[in-house]
Design an enzyme around this catalytic site. Structure first.
Site, short mmCIF file in Angstrom:
data_model
loop_
_atom_site.label_atom_id
_atom_site.label_comp_id
_atom_site.label_asym_id
_atom_site.label_seq_id
_atom_site.Cartn_x
_atom_site.Cartn_y
_atom_site.Cartn_z
N SER A 290 0.85 -1.19 0.00
CA SER A 290 -0.04 0.16 0.20
C SER A 290 0.70 1.37 0.03
O SER A 290 0.33 2.31 -0.22
CB SER A 290 -0.98 -0.01 1.06
OG SER A 290 -0.16 0.07 2.43
N LYS B 147 1.04 4.85 7.08
CA LYS B 147 0.31 5.77 5.89
C LYS B 147 1.25 7.11 5.97
O LYS B 147 1.51 7.50 6.65
CB LYS B 147 -1.06 5.86 6.03
CG LYS B 147 -1.91 4.47 6.27
CD LYS B 147 -1.79 3.71 4.89
CE LYS B 147 -2.44 2.46 5.07
NZ LYS B 147 -1.99 1.53 3.91
#
Length: 133
Positions: free
Chosen positions: A42, A118
């Protein structure tokens, strides 16, 4: 006068340094720095699959995250519909599952204990639009 015995009990010869080392390790891991790895794609291309990194924890205790920074945060329970019904793990289960010595054991971890890595793309008050094209 009685003689003062300053020699420690033999129990502490082995267990004292071991306890000190464990407490020292847990203090550093919880308050200062923690080792992590990238389990999924990701964060490509910035962070590659299986990259290892050290997460510094002091800076964000003094200020909020800034746009573009990479942050690590614990899983919000609202991501998983089953957890919204009250099926949440205990803090002790998450703590034990996060220790490197136990993290490989199947069945011990829980999705609510996961940490996400993230990049910050928006701050409070920003509007974010997702375009599928």
């Amino acid at each position: 006068m009685g003689k003062f015995n300053s020699k420690p009990h033999p129990f502490w010869d082995f267990w004292g340094p071991l306890f000190f080392t464990i407490i020292f390790y847990l203090g550093i891991r919880y308050y200062i720095v923690e080792a992590r790895y990238i389990p999924s794609g990701s964060m490509l291309p910035g962070l590659q699959l299986q990259d290892r990194l050290l997460v510094e924890k002091v800076t964000l205790r003094r200020r909020g995250p800034e746009r573009g920074e990479i942050v690590v945060f614990n899983s919000p329970f609202s991501f998983d519909p089953l957890l919204r019904l009250g099926n949440q793990p205990s803090l002790m289960q998450c703590f034990v599952a996060g220790l490197p010595i136990f993290s490989w054991m199947p069945g011990l971890s829980h999705s609510a204990c996961d940490a996400y890595i993230k990049r910050v793309v928006a701050l409070s008050g920003d509007e974010v639009f997702v375009n599928n094209s």
